[in-house]
Scaffold this motif. Structure first.
Motif, PDB file in Angstrom:
ATOM      1  N   ASN A 140      -9.557   8.417  -0.302  1.00  0.00           N
ATOM      2  CA  ASN A 140      -9.330   8.886   1.059  1.00  0.00           C
ATOM      3  C   ASN A 140      -8.791  10.303   1.038  1.00  0.00           C
ATOM      4  O   ASN A 140      -9.092  11.098   1.924  1.00  0.00           O
ATOM      5  CB  ASN A 140      -8.354   7.958   1.793  1.00  0.00           C
ATOM      6  CG  ASN A 140      -8.195   8.335   3.248  1.00  0.00           C
ATOM      7  OD1 ASN A 140      -7.220   8.991   3.615  1.00  0.00           O
ATOM      8  ND2 ASN A 140      -9.162   7.952   4.059  1.00  0.00           N
ATOM      9  N   ASN A 141      -8.048  10.630  -0.010  1.00  0.00           N
ATOM     10  CA  ASN A 141      -7.469  11.963  -0.151  1.00  0.00           C
ATOM     11  C   ASN A 141      -8.292  12.865  -1.065  1.00  0.00           C
ATOM     12  O   ASN A 141      -8.225  14.081  -0.946  1.00  0.00           O
ATOM     13  CB  ASN A 141      -6.044  11.862  -0.711  1.00  0.00           C
ATOM     14  CG  ASN A 141      -5.137  11.083   0.209  1.00  0.00           C
ATOM     15  OD1 ASN A 141      -5.226  11.205   1.417  1.00  0.00           O
ATOM     16  ND2 ASN A 141      -4.284  10.263  -0.368  1.00  0.00           N
ATOM     17  N   MET A 142      -9.034  12.289  -1.986  1.00  0.00           N
ATOM     18  CA  MET A 142      -9.745  13.056  -3.016  1.00  0.00           C
ATOM     19  C   MET A 142     -11.231  12.687  -3.031  1.00  0.00           C
ATOM     20  O   MET A 142     -11.735  12.125  -3.983  1.00  0.00           O
ATOM     21  CB  MET A 142      -9.123  12.780  -4.390  1.00  0.00           C
ATOM     22  CG  MET A 142      -7.627  12.961  -4.461  1.00  0.00           C
ATOM     23  SD  MET A 142      -7.121  14.669  -4.321  1.00  0.00           S
ATOM     24  CE  MET A 142      -7.540  15.286  -5.912  1.00  0.00           C
ATOM     25  N   LYS A 143     -11.937  13.006  -1.973  1.00  0.00           N
ATOM     26  CA  LYS A 143     -13.343  12.607  -1.834  1.00  0.00           C
ATOM     27  C   LYS A 143     -14.246  13.223  -2.902  1.00  0.00           C
ATOM     28  O   LYS A 143     -15.311  12.695  -3.187  1.00  0.00           O
ATOM     29  CB  LYS A 143     -13.845  12.955  -0.445  1.00  0.00           C
ATOM     30  CG  LYS A 143     -13.097  12.186   0.638  1.00  0.00           C
ATOM     31  CD  LYS A 143     -13.977  11.933   1.822  1.00  0.00           C
ATOM     32  CE  LYS A 143     -13.213  11.255   2.933  1.00  0.00           C
ATOM     33  NZ  LYS A 143     -12.939   9.865   2.717  1.00  0.00           N
ATOM     34  N   ASP A 144     -13.815  14.325  -3.498  1.00  0.00           N
ATOM     35  CA  ASP A 144     -14.624  14.976  -4.538  1.00  0.00           C
ATOM     36  C   ASP A 144     -14.799  14.099  -5.767  1.00  0.00           C
ATOM     37  O   ASP A 144     -15.720  14.305  -6.551  1.00  0.00           O
ATOM     38  CB  ASP A 144     -13.986  16.301  -4.966  1.00  0.00           C
ATOM     39  CG  ASP A 144     -14.001  17.345  -3.849  1.00  0.00           C
ATOM     40  OD1 ASP A 144     -14.804  17.183  -2.903  1.00  0.00           O
ATOM     41  OD2 ASP A 144     -13.220  18.305  -3.925  1.00  0.00           O
ATOM     42  N   PHE A 145     -13.938  13.116  -5.942  1.00  0.00           N
ATOM     43  CA  PHE A 145     -14.010  12.241  -7.113  1.00  0.00           C
ATOM     44  C   PHE A 145     -14.951  11.057  -6.930  1.00  0.00           C
ATOM     45  O   PHE A 145     -15.215  10.327  -7.884  1.00  0.00           O
ATOM     46  CB  PHE A 145     -12.614  11.728  -7.484  1.00  0.00           C
ATOM     47  CG  PHE A 145     -11.774  12.737  -8.194  1.00  0.00           C
ATOM     48  CD1 PHE A 145     -11.902  12.924  -9.556  1.00  0.00           C
ATOM     49  CD2 PHE A 145     -10.874  13.516  -7.492  1.00  0.00           C
ATOM     50  CE1 PHE A 145     -11.136  13.865 -10.217  1.00  0.00           C
ATOM     51  CE2 PHE A 145     -10.094  14.459  -8.142  1.00  0.00           C
ATOM     52  CZ  PHE A 145     -10.225  14.638  -9.509  1.00  0.00           C
ATOM     53  N   GLU A 146     -15.484  10.854  -5.748  1.00  0.00           N
ATOM     54  CA  GLU A 146     -16.350   9.693  -5.511  1.00  0.00           C
ATOM     55  C   GLU A 146     -17.578   9.678  -6.423  1.00  0.00           C
ATOM     56  O   GLU A 146     -17.879   8.641  -7.038  1.00  0.00           O
ATOM     57  CB  GLU A 146     -16.767   9.598  -4.049  1.00  0.00           C
ATOM     58  CG  GLU A 146     -17.559   8.339  -3.766  1.00  0.00           C
ATOM     59  CD  GLU A 146     -17.853   8.126  -2.296  1.00  0.00           C
ATOM     60  OE1 GLU A 146     -18.607   7.187  -2.006  1.00  0.00           O
ATOM     61  OE2 GLU A 146     -17.339   8.878  -1.446  1.00  0.00           O
ATOM     62  N   PRO A 147     -18.314  10.798  -6.579  1.00  0.00           N
ATOM     63  CA  PRO A 147     -19.470  10.752  -7.496  1.00  0.00           C
ATOM     64  C   PRO A 147     -19.068  10.428  -8.935  1.00  0.00           C
ATOM     65  O   PRO A 147     -19.779   9.699  -9.636  1.00  0.00           O
ATOM     66  CB  PRO A 147     -20.064  12.158  -7.405  1.00  0.00           C
ATOM     67  CG  PRO A 147     -19.567  12.709  -6.112  1.00  0.00           C
ATOM     68  CD  PRO A 147     -18.234  12.074  -5.886  1.00  0.00           C
ATOM     69  N   PHE A 148     -17.924  10.938  -9.367  1.00  0.00           N
ATOM     70  CA  PHE A 148     -17.437  10.645 -10.715  1.00  0.00           C
ATOM     71  C   PHE A 148     -17.145   9.150 -10.866  1.00  0.00           C
ATOM     72  O   PHE A 148     -17.534   8.522 -11.864  1.00  0.00           O
ATOM     73  CB  PHE A 148     -16.176  11.469 -11.010  1.00  0.00           C
ATOM     74  CG  PHE A 148     -15.513  11.102 -12.296  1.00  0.00           C
ATOM     75  CD1 PHE A 148     -16.042  11.502 -13.515  1.00  0.00           C
ATOM     76  CD2 PHE A 148     -14.351  10.337 -12.298  1.00  0.00           C
ATOM     77  CE1 PHE A 148     -15.432  11.144 -14.704  1.00  0.00           C
ATOM     78  CE2 PHE A 148     -13.736   9.986 -13.480  1.00  0.00           C
ATOM     79  CZ  PHE A 148     -14.272  10.386 -14.692  1.00  0.00           C
ATOM     80  N   ILE A 149     -16.467   8.568  -9.896  1.00  0.00           N
ATOM     81  CA  ILE A 149     -16.130   7.147  -9.959  1.00  0.00           C
ATOM     82  C   ILE A 149     -17.398   6.296  -9.915  1.00  0.00           C
ATOM     83  O   ILE A 149     -17.528   5.313 -10.649  1.00  0.00           O
ATOM     84  CB  ILE A 149     -15.145   6.766  -8.833  1.00  0.00           C
ATOM     85  CG1 ILE A 149     -13.780   7.399  -9.131  1.00  0.00           C
ATOM     86  CG2 ILE A 149     -15.018   5.251  -8.683  1.00  0.00           C
ATOM     87  CD1 ILE A 149     -12.741   7.192  -8.057  1.00  0.00           C
ATOM     88  N   GLN A 150     -18.368   6.684  -9.107  1.00  0.00           N
ATOM     89  CA  GLN A 150     -19.633   5.943  -9.054  1.00  0.00           C
ATOM     90  C   GLN A 150     -20.357   6.007 -10.399  1.00  0.00           C
ATOM     91  O   GLN A 150     -20.920   5.012 -10.857  1.00  0.00           O
ATOM     92  CB  GLN A 150     -20.519   6.493  -7.944  1.00  0.00           C
ATOM     93  CG  GLN A 150     -20.036   6.140  -6.564  1.00  0.00           C
ATOM     94  CD  GLN A 150     -20.837   6.793  -5.456  1.00  0.00           C
ATOM     95  OE1 GLN A 150     -21.452   7.843  -5.653  1.00  0.00           O
ATOM     96  NE2 GLN A 150     -20.832   6.177  -4.287  1.00  0.00           N
ATOM     97  N   GLU A 151     -20.333   7.184 -11.022  1.00  0.00           N
ATOM     98  CA  GLU A 151     -20.988   7.338 -12.318  1.00  0.00           C
ATOM     99  C   GLU A 151     -20.299   6.500 -13.395  1.00  0.00           C
ATOM    100  O   GLU A 151     -20.955   5.824 -14.196  1.00  0.00           O
ATOM    101  CB  GLU A 151     -20.986   8.814 -12.734  1.00  0.00           C
ATOM    102  CG  GLU A 151     -21.671   9.073 -14.055  1.00  0.00           C
ATOM    103  CD  GLU A 151     -21.680  10.541 -14.432  1.00  0.00           C
ATOM    104  OE1 GLU A 151     -21.840  10.812 -15.629  1.00  0.00           O
ATOM    105  OE2 GLU A 151     -21.521  11.402 -13.551  1.00  0.00           O
TER     106      GLU A 151
END
Length: 76
Positions: free
Chosen positions: A29-40
């Motif tokens: 919610n605070n760090m949306k830039d990390f979503e692709p990394f977490i998905q990968e």
């Protein structure tokens, strides 16, 4: 804890973050830039876990077949 347990814990953790990404107070919610990394990373963990499970399954089949061969040899 073995590798399968570790990977399953990571998968659960990543999925929880992705599920709650729009919830206040959660990391994504605070760090949306990390979503692709977490998905990968989630994808990689799922692949590795599936490979380990497949290998375990093949090992069980081979062990059963080996046991069957030994049983047949004992009968003769």
């Amino acid at each position: 804890m073995d590798r399968k347990d570790y990977l399953q814990d990571l998968i659960d953790h990543y999925e929880e973050h992705l599920k709650n990404k729009n919830t206040k107070g959660w990391f994504l919610n605070n760090m949306k830039d990390f979503e692709p990394f977490i998905q990968e990373e989630l994808f990689k963990c799922k692949q590795e876990l599936a490979a380990i499970q497949e290998s375990d399954f093949e090992g069980m089949i081979m062990a059963r077949q080996g046991a069957s061969v030994l049983e047949d040899m004992k009968k003769n």
